[in-house]
Scaffold this motif. Structure first.
Motif, PDB file in Angstrom:
ATOM      1  N   ILE A  80       0.716  -1.165  -0.003  1.00 47.86           N
ATOM      2  CA  ILE A  80      -0.039   0.040   0.076  1.00 47.86           C
ATOM      3  C   ILE A  80       0.790   1.442  -0.089  1.00 47.86           C
ATOM      4  O   ILE A  80       1.538   1.579   0.985  1.00 47.86           O
ATOM      5  CB  ILE A  80      -0.924  -0.050   1.286  1.00 47.86           C
ATOM      6  N   CYS A  81       0.676   1.990  -0.991  1.00 48.71           N
ATOM      7  CA  CYS A  81       1.367   3.281  -0.990  1.00 48.71           C
ATOM      8  C   CYS A  81       0.856   4.320  -0.031  1.00 48.71           C
ATOM      9  O   CYS A  81      -0.415   4.675  -0.098  1.00 48.71           O
ATOM     10  CB  CYS A  81       1.334   4.129  -2.367  1.00 48.71           C
ATOM     11  N   THR A  82       1.875   4.868   0.836  1.00 50.31           N
ATOM     12  CA  THR A  82       1.368   5.919   1.675  1.00 50.31           C
ATOM     13  C   THR A  82       2.053   7.180   1.654  1.00 50.31           C
ATOM     14  O   THR A  82       2.229   8.104   2.475  1.00 50.31           O
ATOM     15  CB  THR A  82       1.301   5.431   3.162  1.00 50.31           C
ATOM     16  N   ASN A  83       2.655   7.369   0.365  1.00 48.83           N
ATOM     17  CA  ASN A  83       3.186   8.729   0.165  1.00 48.83           C
ATOM     18  C   ASN A  83       2.330   9.632  -0.326  1.00 48.83           C
ATOM     19  O   ASN A  83       0.978   9.523  -0.083  1.00 48.83           O
ATOM     20  CB  ASN A  83       4.112   8.468  -1.155  1.00 48.83           C
ATOM     21  N   ILE A  84       2.696  11.123  -0.401  1.00 48.11           N
ATOM     22  CA  ILE A  84       1.828  12.101  -0.378  1.00 48.11           C
ATOM     23  C   ILE A  84       0.498  12.016  -1.247  1.00 48.11           C
ATOM     24  O   ILE A  84      -0.490  12.306  -0.645  1.00 48.11           O
ATOM     25  CB  ILE A  84       2.704  13.428  -0.628  1.00 48.11           C
ATOM     26  N   ALA A  85       0.658  11.606  -2.299  1.00 53.33           N
ATOM     27  CA  ALA A  85      -0.649  11.878  -3.191  1.00 53.33           C
ATOM     28  C   ALA A  85      -1.643  10.734  -2.783  1.00 53.33           C
ATOM     29  O   ALA A  85      -2.967  11.126  -2.492  1.00 53.33           O
ATOM     30  CB  ALA A  85      -0.388  11.467  -4.776  1.00 53.33           C
ATOM     31  N   CYS A  86      -1.263   9.734  -2.228  1.00 53.01           N
ATOM     32  CA  CYS A  86      -1.927   8.521  -2.062  1.00 53.01           C
ATOM     33  C   CYS A  86      -2.745   8.911  -0.571  1.00 53.01           C
ATOM     34  O   CYS A  86      -3.826   8.763  -0.153  1.00 53.01           O
ATOM     35  CB  CYS A  86      -1.356   7.243  -1.827  1.00 53.01           C
ATOM     36  N   ILE A  87      -1.791   9.464   0.346  1.00 49.50           N
ATOM     37  CA  ILE A  87      -2.475   9.830   1.790  1.00 49.50           C
ATOM     38  C   ILE A  87      -3.284  10.953   1.667  1.00 49.50           C
ATOM     39  O   ILE A  87      -4.325  10.990   2.363  1.00 49.50           O
ATOM     40  CB  ILE A  87      -1.028  10.259   2.628  1.00 49.50           C
ATOM     41  N   GLU A 121       6.689   3.394  -0.104  1.00 51.80           N
ATOM     42  CA  GLU A 121       6.905   4.575  -0.624  1.00 51.80           C
ATOM     43  C   GLU A 121       6.127   4.752  -2.158  1.00 51.80           C
ATOM     44  O   GLU A 121       5.731   3.655  -2.623  1.00 51.80           O
ATOM     45  CB  GLU A 121       8.172   5.156  -0.769  1.00 51.80           C
ATOM     46  N   CYS A 122       6.165   5.847  -2.911  1.00 52.27           N
ATOM     47  CA  CYS A 122       5.429   6.158  -4.142  1.00 52.27           C
ATOM     48  C   CYS A 122       5.815   4.769  -5.055  1.00 52.27           C
ATOM     49  O   CYS A 122       6.794   4.361  -5.218  1.00 52.27           O
ATOM     50  CB  CYS A 122       6.002   7.273  -4.908  1.00 52.27           C
ATOM     51  N   ILE A 123       4.671   4.355  -5.506  1.00 48.89           N
ATOM     52  CA  ILE A 123       4.927   3.252  -6.700  1.00 48.89           C
ATOM     53  C   ILE A 123       4.656   3.935  -8.151  1.00 48.89           C
ATOM     54  O   ILE A 123       4.592   2.881  -8.929  1.00 48.89           O
ATOM     55  CB  ILE A 123       4.072   1.952  -6.207  1.00 48.89           C
ATOM     56  N   GLY A 124       4.559   5.092  -8.247  1.00 49.37           N
ATOM     57  CA  GLY A 124       4.471   5.540  -9.570  1.00 49.37           C
ATOM     58  C   GLY A 124       3.114   5.587 -10.270  1.00 49.37           C
ATOM     59  O   GLY A 124       2.798   5.846 -11.444  1.00 49.37           O
ATOM     60  N   ALA A 125       2.205   5.610  -9.295  1.00 51.34           N
ATOM     61  CA  ALA A 125       0.700   5.626  -9.728  1.00 51.34           C
ATOM     62  C   ALA A 125      -0.003   6.687  -9.170  1.00 51.34           C
ATOM     63  O   ALA A 125      -1.268   6.748  -8.942  1.00 51.34           O
ATOM     64  CB  ALA A 125       0.044   4.177  -9.365  1.00 51.34           C
ATOM     65  N   CYS A 126       0.421   8.038  -8.913  1.00 50.73           N
ATOM     66  CA  CYS A 126       0.022   8.909  -8.118  1.00 50.73           C
ATOM     67  C   CYS A 126      -1.203   9.589  -8.943  1.00 50.73           C
ATOM     68  O   CYS A 126      -2.071  10.318  -8.190  1.00 50.73           O
ATOM     69  CB  CYS A 126       1.047  10.120  -8.040  1.00 50.73           C
ATOM     70  N   SER A 127      -1.271   9.788 -10.213  1.00 48.90           N
ATOM     71  CA  SER A 127      -2.450  10.227 -11.050  1.00 48.90           C
ATOM     72  C   SER A 127      -3.667   9.306 -10.873  1.00 48.90           C
ATOM     73  O   SER A 127      -4.658   9.915 -10.852  1.00 48.90           O
ATOM     74  CB  SER A 127      -2.126  10.208 -12.584  1.00 48.90           C
TER      75      SER A 127
HETATM   76  S1  FES Z   1       2.154   8.739  -4.073  1.00 47.18           S
HETATM   77 FE1  FES Z   1       1.070   6.736  -4.209  1.00 47.18          FE
HETATM   78  S2  FES Z   1       1.611   6.105  -5.920  1.00 47.18           S
HETATM   79 FE2  FES Z   1       2.773   7.940  -6.007  1.00 47.18          FE
END
Ligand code: FES
Length: 157
Positions: A80-87, A121-127
């Motif tokens: 599970i991505c919990t980086n900025i866009a996802c959070i 961290e980010c998995i490159g699917a931020c959009s």
């Molecule tokens: S921040 Fe979640 S995929 Fe980039």
């Protein structure tokens, strides 16, 4: 250490495509992990020797990529991505939802060996946040309901 004929064929072909053996390290690690289940000490030693690298160099690369592991994981590795866009779009709720649904925490595996869970961290699917990756499959625009359906689908597979 003996790999399958398919692994050997892929490896032999890959090394001809690059000017240095080191360039095939990551794909070789992924193929080896797919075959063995994780990157054991034996696998690391074998790959280091084949690519003229130190084991420490191989371990350093493994530690950088969340897709690579030196420990056995479940059949389905849920990241599970919990980086900025996802959070910002609910990843924290999703991550806790997954923990409760699977009954495991970060880097743990269910007792039946079906699922492992990881916060990454980010998995490159931020959009398409929030997103998760299960083995090589990406799942995007997630909600707790979607996550339930996805995990239930893997369970039945
Ligand atoms: S921040 Fe979640 S995929 Fe980039």
């Amino acid at each position: 250490m003996k790999f399958s004929a398919e692994f050997e064929q892929r490896f032999t072909e890959m090394v001809t495509h690059y000017p240095s053996k080191r360039s095939v390290l990551v794909p070789t690690l992924l193929y080896a992990q797919d075959e063995v289940g994780y990157l054991s000490d034996e696998v690391i030693a074998e790959i280091a020797q084949r690519l003229d690298l130190k084991e420490l160099d191989v371990r350093n690369v493994i530690s950088y990529y969340s897709m690579l592991t030196t420990k056995p994981r479940g059949k389905y590795n849920v990241q599970i991505c919990t980086n900025i866009a996802c959070i910002l779009r609910g990843a924290d709720e999703l991550y806790h939802h997954c923990q409760d649904k699977l009954g495991i925490r970060h880097k743990q595996t269910t007792s039946d060996g079906q699922f492992s869970l990881e916060e990454v961290e980010c998995i490159g699917a931020c959009s398409w946040a929030p997103a998760m990756q299960v083995n090589y499959d990406f799942h995007e625009n997630l909600t707790p309901e979607k996550v339930d359906a996805i995990l239930d689908g893997y369970k039945k597979a």
